[in-house]
Scaffold this active site. Sequence first.
Site, PDB file in Angstrom:
ATOM      1  N   ARG A 140       4.007  -3.005  49.027  1.00 31.76           N
ATOM      2  CA  ARG A 140       4.102  -4.468  48.981  1.00 31.76           C
ATOM      3  C   ARG A 140       2.841  -5.136  49.518  1.00 31.76           C
ATOM      4  NH1 ARG A 140      10.016  -5.728  48.717  1.00 31.76           N
ATOM      5  NH2 ARG A 140       9.604  -7.918  49.122  1.00 31.76           N
ATOM      6  N   TYR A 143       0.493  -7.723  47.733  1.00 35.04           N
ATOM      7  CA  TYR A 143       1.009  -9.100  47.675  1.00 35.04           C
ATOM      8  C   TYR A 143       1.022  -9.732  49.068  1.00 35.04           C
ATOM      9  CZ  TYR A 143       4.304 -12.891  46.517  1.00 35.04           C
ATOM     10  OH  TYR A 143       4.912 -14.113  46.335  1.00 35.04           O
ATOM     11  N   ASP A 144       1.642  -9.035  50.040  1.00 34.28           N
ATOM     12  CA  ASP A 144       1.785  -9.609  51.388  1.00 34.28           C
ATOM     13  C   ASP A 144       0.425  -9.891  52.027  1.00 34.28           C
ATOM     14  OD1 ASP A 144       4.282  -8.684  50.739  1.00 34.28           O
ATOM     15  OD2 ASP A 144       4.620  -7.567  52.576  1.00 34.28           O
ATOM     16  N   GLU A 145      -0.431  -8.857  52.012  1.00 29.26           N
ATOM     17  CA  GLU A 145      -1.745  -9.028  52.629  1.00 29.26           C
ATOM     18  C   GLU A 145      -2.625  -9.945  51.778  1.00 29.26           C
ATOM     19  OE1 GLU A 145      -2.247  -8.329  55.575  1.00 29.26           O
ATOM     20  OE2 GLU A 145      -1.354  -6.431  56.157  1.00 29.26           O
ATOM     21  N   GLY A 146      -2.437  -9.878  50.448  1.00 29.62           N
ATOM     22  CA  GLY A 146      -3.169 -10.790  49.562  1.00 29.62           C
ATOM     23  C   GLY A 146      -2.871 -12.242  49.916  1.00 29.62           C
ATOM     24  N   ASN A 172      12.643 -16.948  49.080  1.00 32.25           N
ATOM     25  CA  ASN A 172      13.234 -16.582  47.774  1.00 32.25           C
ATOM     26  C   ASN A 172      13.831 -17.780  47.029  1.00 32.25           C
ATOM     27  OD1 ASN A 172      13.270 -14.239  49.637  1.00 32.25           O
ATOM     28  ND2 ASN A 172      13.963 -13.164  47.803  1.00 32.25           N
ATOM     29  N   VAL A 185      16.075 -10.184  42.371  1.00 32.09           N
ATOM     30  CA  VAL A 185      17.486  -9.851  42.455  1.00 32.09           C
ATOM     31  C   VAL A 185      18.396 -10.830  41.692  1.00 32.09           C
ATOM     32  CG1 VAL A 185      17.866 -10.964  44.721  1.00 32.09           C
ATOM     33  CG2 VAL A 185      19.275  -9.029  44.011  1.00 32.09           C
ATOM     34  N   ARG A 209      18.852 -12.033  52.244  1.00 32.30           N
ATOM     35  CA  ARG A 209      17.846 -12.987  51.766  1.00 32.30           C
ATOM     36  C   ARG A 209      18.503 -14.361  51.797  1.00 32.30           C
ATOM     37  NH1 ARG A 209      15.436  -8.872  52.140  1.00 32.30           N
ATOM     38  NH2 ARG A 209      13.840  -7.993  50.768  1.00 32.30           N
ATOM     39  N   PRO A 270      12.103  -5.718  53.172  1.00 32.66           N
ATOM     40  CA  PRO A 270      12.494  -6.379  54.423  1.00 32.66           C
ATOM     41  C   PRO A 270      14.020  -6.365  54.620  1.00 32.66           C
ATOM     42  CG  PRO A 270      10.845  -7.676  53.272  1.00 32.66           C
ATOM     43  CD  PRO A 270      11.272  -6.593  52.328  1.00 32.66           C
TER      44      PRO A 270
HETATM   45  P1  NAD Z   1       5.830 -16.354  38.157  1.00 35.33           P
HETATM   46  O1  NAD Z   1       5.434 -14.923  38.030  1.00 35.33           O
HETATM   47  O2  NAD Z   1       6.887 -16.885  37.249  1.00 35.33           O
HETATM   48  O3  NAD Z   1       4.563 -17.308  37.986  1.00 35.33           O
HETATM   49  C1  NAD Z   1       3.248 -16.914  38.282  1.00 35.33           C
HETATM   50  C2  NAD Z   1       2.346 -17.495  37.207  1.00 35.33           C
HETATM   51  O4  NAD Z   1       0.989 -17.183  37.510  1.00 35.33           O
HETATM   52  C3  NAD Z   1       2.625 -16.921  35.809  1.00 35.33           C
HETATM   53  O5  NAD Z   1       2.675 -17.957  34.862  1.00 35.33           O
HETATM   54  C4  NAD Z   1       1.446 -15.970  35.580  1.00 35.33           C
HETATM   55  O6  NAD Z   1       1.180 -15.778  34.205  1.00 35.33           O
HETATM   56  C5  NAD Z   1       0.343 -16.692  36.331  1.00 35.33           C
HETATM   57  N1  NAD Z   1      -0.747 -15.808  36.758  1.00 35.33           N
HETATM   58  C6  NAD Z   1      -0.644 -14.626  37.426  1.00 35.33           C
HETATM   59  N2  NAD Z   1      -1.866 -14.111  37.653  1.00 35.33           N
HETATM   60  C7  NAD Z   1      -2.767 -14.995  37.143  1.00 35.33           C
HETATM   61  C8  NAD Z   1      -4.179 -15.023  37.054  1.00 35.33           C
HETATM   62  N3  NAD Z   1      -4.931 -14.024  37.552  1.00 35.33           N
HETATM   63  N4  NAD Z   1      -4.764 -16.080  36.429  1.00 35.33           N
HETATM   64  C9  NAD Z   1      -4.023 -17.085  35.911  1.00 35.33           C
HETATM   65  N5  NAD Z   1      -2.676 -17.111  35.964  1.00 35.33           N
HETATM   66  C10 NAD Z   1      -2.056 -16.078  36.567  1.00 35.33           C
HETATM   67  O7  NAD Z   1       6.246 -16.550  39.682  1.00 35.33           O
HETATM   68  P2  NAD Z   1       6.873 -17.810  40.440  1.00 35.33           P
HETATM   69  O8  NAD Z   1       8.158 -17.402  41.014  1.00 35.33           O
HETATM   70  O9  NAD Z   1       6.796 -19.032  39.598  1.00 35.33           O
HETATM   71  O10 NAD Z   1       5.845 -17.935  41.653  1.00 35.33           O
HETATM   72  C11 NAD Z   1       4.817 -18.909  41.684  1.00 35.33           C
HETATM   73  C12 NAD Z   1       4.075 -18.839  42.999  1.00 35.33           C
HETATM   74  O11 NAD Z   1       4.987 -19.030  44.094  1.00 35.33           O
HETATM   75  C13 NAD Z   1       3.384 -17.497  43.250  1.00 35.33           C
HETATM   76  O12 NAD Z   1       2.133 -17.742  43.879  1.00 35.33           O
HETATM   77  C14 NAD Z   1       4.304 -16.791  44.207  1.00 35.33           C
HETATM   78  O13 NAD Z   1       3.612 -15.875  45.029  1.00 35.33           O
HETATM   79  C15 NAD Z   1       4.879 -17.958  45.010  1.00 35.33           C
HETATM   80  N6  NAD Z   1       6.196 -17.606  45.587  1.00 35.33           N
HETATM   81  C16 NAD Z   1       7.322 -17.603  44.804  1.00 35.33           C
HETATM   82  C17 NAD Z   1       8.544 -17.254  45.380  1.00 35.33           C
HETATM   83  C18 NAD Z   1       9.832 -17.273  44.590  1.00 35.33           C
HETATM   84  O14 NAD Z   1      10.876 -16.926  45.141  1.00 35.33           O
HETATM   85  N7  NAD Z   1       9.875 -17.685  43.341  1.00 35.33           N
HETATM   86  C19 NAD Z   1       8.621 -16.896  46.732  1.00 35.33           C
HETATM   87  C20 NAD Z   1       7.437 -16.882  47.463  1.00 35.33           C
HETATM   88  C21 NAD Z   1       6.235 -17.263  46.893  1.00 35.33           C
HETATM   89  N1  UDP Z   2      17.399  -6.005  44.905  1.00 35.12           N
HETATM   90  C1  UDP Z   2      18.579  -5.396  44.506  1.00 35.12           C
HETATM   91  N2  UDP Z   2      18.814  -5.233  43.169  1.00 35.12           N
HETATM   92  C2  UDP Z   2      17.951  -5.646  42.222  1.00 35.12           C
HETATM   93  C3  UDP Z   2      16.748  -6.269  42.620  1.00 35.12           C
HETATM   94  C4  UDP Z   2      16.498  -6.440  43.977  1.00 35.12           C
HETATM   95  O1  UDP Z   2      19.405  -4.994  45.346  1.00 35.12           O
HETATM   96  O2  UDP Z   2      18.252  -5.457  41.025  1.00 35.12           O
HETATM   97  C5  UDP Z   2      17.187  -6.225  46.342  1.00 35.12           C
HETATM   98  C6  UDP Z   2      15.801  -5.858  46.864  1.00 35.12           C
HETATM   99  O3  UDP Z   2      15.762  -4.504  47.246  1.00 35.12           O
HETATM  100  C7  UDP Z   2      15.666  -6.805  48.035  1.00 35.12           C
HETATM  101  C8  UDP Z   2      16.442  -8.043  47.616  1.00 35.12           C
HETATM  102  O4  UDP Z   2      17.293  -7.622  46.554  1.00 35.12           O
HETATM  103  O5  UDP Z   2      16.310  -6.253  49.181  1.00 35.12           O
HETATM  104  C9  UDP Z   2      15.543  -9.169  47.108  1.00 35.12           C
HETATM  105  O6  UDP Z   2      14.663  -8.613  46.160  1.00 35.12           O
HETATM  106  P1  UDP Z   2      13.666  -9.512  45.301  1.00 35.12           P
HETATM  107  O7  UDP Z   2      12.831  -8.571  44.516  1.00 35.12           O
HETATM  108  O8  UDP Z   2      14.434 -10.546  44.582  1.00 35.12           O
HETATM  109  O9  UDP Z   2      12.804 -10.306  46.373  1.00 35.12           O
HETATM  110  P2  UDP Z   2      12.007  -9.853  47.703  1.00 35.12           P
HETATM  111  O10 UDP Z   2      12.365  -8.450  48.071  1.00 35.12           O
HETATM  112  O11 UDP Z   2      10.580 -10.005  47.340  1.00 35.12           O
HETATM  113  O12 UDP Z   2      12.496 -10.819  48.716  1.00 35.12           O
END
Ligand code: NAD
Ligand code: UDP
Length: 318
Positions: A140, A143-146, A172, A185, A209, A270
Amino acid sequence: MRILVTGGAGFLGSHLIDRLMVAGHEVICLDNFYTGNKQNVLQWINDPKFELIRHDITEPIRLEVDQIYHLACPASPVHYQYNPVKTIKTNVLGTMNMLGLAKRVKARFFLASTSEVYGDPEVHPQPESYRGSVNTIGIRSCYDEGKRVAETLAFDYHRQNDVDVRVVRIFNTYGPRMLENDGRVVSNLIVQALRGIPLTIYGDGSQTRSFCYASDLIEGFIRLMNSDYVGPVNIGNPGEYTILELAKTIQDMVNPDVALKFEPLPQDDPRRRQPDITLAKQLLNWEPSVPLQEGLSRTIADFRQRLGSEVAPSAAVR
Ligand code: NAD
Ligand code: UDP
């Protein structure tokens, strides 16, 4: 205002664009369509105030804008782990390019960070002051460190170059337009229930979550962007559920005949996660308003419509 949304064709980005377009702004959507698609922004394609550019943010781009919402980055573990080096490039080079753009045109810059910066937290619920417990070398980490580096970049451009930044830590979030193969999930369980195949629970399902509905999150985004507070600010719904509770809720709502299937817990998953939203309440007068059942039923309706004939007979009438 002219507003750039990176990742605007994705799940959250497209909901944000809907809000910005309705408010009358000019919107530029930048996306490489890795996990996003044109369908999500199709309703604006012919609007003169909307522009869609296929572009990868790891490459620089010159644009003139007033605000930048920087969301581009795959958010689902399945997608961000598919090409981890690319995920790091997107978070580091991509965020640097977008901050460079913000610096050049003096645009306000909003970073979509994540609760993942807290890793597998030893503090519960997680306030913004908690510095996190993240594995630097796990699956992970890209993503996390990124995202942690992206936050650092935002604050360094703020201190060094006076870039006006805002940083949100998203917990989430779910809702209509999640991809059916998104891998997170909520979408996995809904799609499985609708297809009548077993609901996959990783581990014993005791991990927790806290699930926020998309429209609540976007409201928080807009309030933070237009506030004076740099951040970071947690935005999420404090309602905390075990994954087993979530699966049973979706099973009851969609298809009580469908089975539950337990699969191995992925590495570094987590154990628990819940936002402390005291700061968002105080600063932004924000708190979520859509309860889980209601948000789920809207999301189920959206998937039911998109899956069409794939919906199992036992799930068809609910
Ligand atoms: P998503 O995957 O639906 O959207 C990400 C978008 O970014 C996509 O349209 C993808 O094509 C585009 N993309 C990816 N890499 C790219 C690149 N190199 N250049 C241009 N476009 C690129 O995800 P999301 O759920 O809509 O998440 C959006 C943002 O919110 C992300 O930065 C994510 O890390 C953050 N985030 C989302 C959640 C969540 O629960 N949905 C939680 C925490 C953080
Ligand atoms: N998870 C699950 N079944 C699935 C997908 C995810 O039990 O089909 C679990 C996963 O292991 C995590 C939680 O659901 O504990 C949330 O996962 P998700 O990928 O949605 O988000 P994140 O782990 O990044 O919070």
